[in-house]
Structures are given as structure tokens and as C-alpha cells.
Design an enzyme around this catalytic site. Structure first.
Site: not given
Length: 191
Positions: A12, A62, A81
Site C-alpha cells: 500500500c 494501511h 484506496d
């Protein structure tokens, strides 16, 4: 997700590092947002990596991108995202509602915390050696096929600063020892 976005599951911070530099976001107000929980893992729903569509995935942290066009009202923020099953981009209020449906009702150690980092600073200063994803033998804990294209250029320069960046509230977690708080005068105290 647009086909010209670099993406690799479980990477991520590298995905967002690249996204922050994408031409689509040059004239946009943007922040890399580190999401974590105070004591370890943060449950998030509407994530591709979850075992079941209605189940959470527990991220140690994250990273997502919050962005809005210049001059937009606060409700104009969107979330990118790339690991989410929500639309891309997703209106921020919808993203928060879908990703954290039990916020405020979870034990405190699982409640999400958000640490914004201006995108330009994130691009300039972030590096990762992926050491937090290696086991005691140096092997990756998650599959990382085709990961080379998703890595920041600066990976080879240091062990990485992702661990420092991802702690909420300015706390730094050195490799050994208790979490530390960095004060505005740059002094540190152990928590």
C-alpha cells in the site's frame, strides 16, 4: 481502477507513493494517510484481501490517499484506496462508513487512527526496505510477485522509514525499546 495506476497487493505505501506522483494529482490537494490502531492491528472492511466480502482484514497499518481539487469544500475530499472494494475514488464520508462500520464500538486497541502526511513530503522522504514484511530468515511473509515495479526508487538507500512514519500521534517505534514521543523541540521521551 485506472489501468495506468501502479498497483500491487500488500504494498500500500509504495502504491500510494506512486499515486501521489501521478499526473492526475499534480494540481490536487493531497495527503498520504497512514491508518493504524494504537496497539497493533486495525480491522478494515471493504478490502480486497479479506477472506469474505463481509469480513474485515486486519492491517498492521494501511496507507491511502485523500485528495480534493483546489477550492472545493471540505465535503469534496475523496479517498483513493487501491486495496478497497469501494469505488475509486470514493467520497471520504462513504469510504469511512464502509471501511470502518464499527468505529466507536470496537475495543480501543482496534479503533482506527489516522496520520496525514502531505503528499509532496511523503514522496520526498519515504523509503522502505520492506523489513516489516520479512520473517526471521529474511523471506517475504506475503507473496510479492512483480513487486519491483511498485517499489520506491530510494529503497536501496536505507532500511526504510515506514515504521517511523506509520505510528499515530507522532510516536516513533524504534526496532528495540518502547515507543517514543517526539516533541516539537525534537527531544524524545519513551512512552
Amino acid at each position: 481502477m485506472p489501468s495506468d495506476f501502479l498497483y500491487h497487493p500488500f504494498f500500500c505505501e509504495e502504491n500510494i507513493w506512486h499515486l501521489c506522483q501521478h499526473p492526475r494529482f499534480v494540481e490536487v490537494e493531497r495527503y498520504a494517510i497512514w491508518i493504524m490502531a494504537p496497539e497493533g492491528y486495525c480491522p478494515m472492511w471493504a478490502q480486497r484481501g479479506a477472506q469474505d466480502a463481509d469480513a474485515p482484514i486486519f492491517w498492521d497499518y494501511h496507507v491511502v490517499l485523500f485528495a480534493r481539487s483546489p477550492g472545493q469544500e471540505p465535503c469534496g475530499w475523496k479517498c483513493w484506496d487501491l486495496d478497497s472494494t469501494t469505488e475509486q475514488p470514493c467520497a471520504l464520508a462513504d469510504y469511512l462508513r464502509l471501511s470502518f462500520p464499527y468505529a466507536g464500538r470496537l475495543p480501543g486497541r482496534f479503533e482506527p487512527r489516522f496520520r496525514p502526511v502531505p503528499a509532496d513530503k511523503f514522496v520526498r522522504e519515504f523509503s522502505s526496505g520492506r523489513s516489516h514484511m520479512r520473517d526471521g530468515h529474511g523471506q517475504h511473509c506475503r507473496r510479492a510477485t512483480d513487486a519491483a515495479r511498485a517499489k520506491p526508487q530510494r529503497e536501496h538507500e536505507c532500511d526504510g522509514n515506514g515504521d517511523r512514519r506509520r505510528d499515530a500521534g507522532g510516536r516513533e517505534r524504534p526496532r528495540d525499546g518502547p515507543p517514543r514521543v517526539r516533541r516539537s523541540d525534537d527531544s524524545e521521551d519513551a512512552i
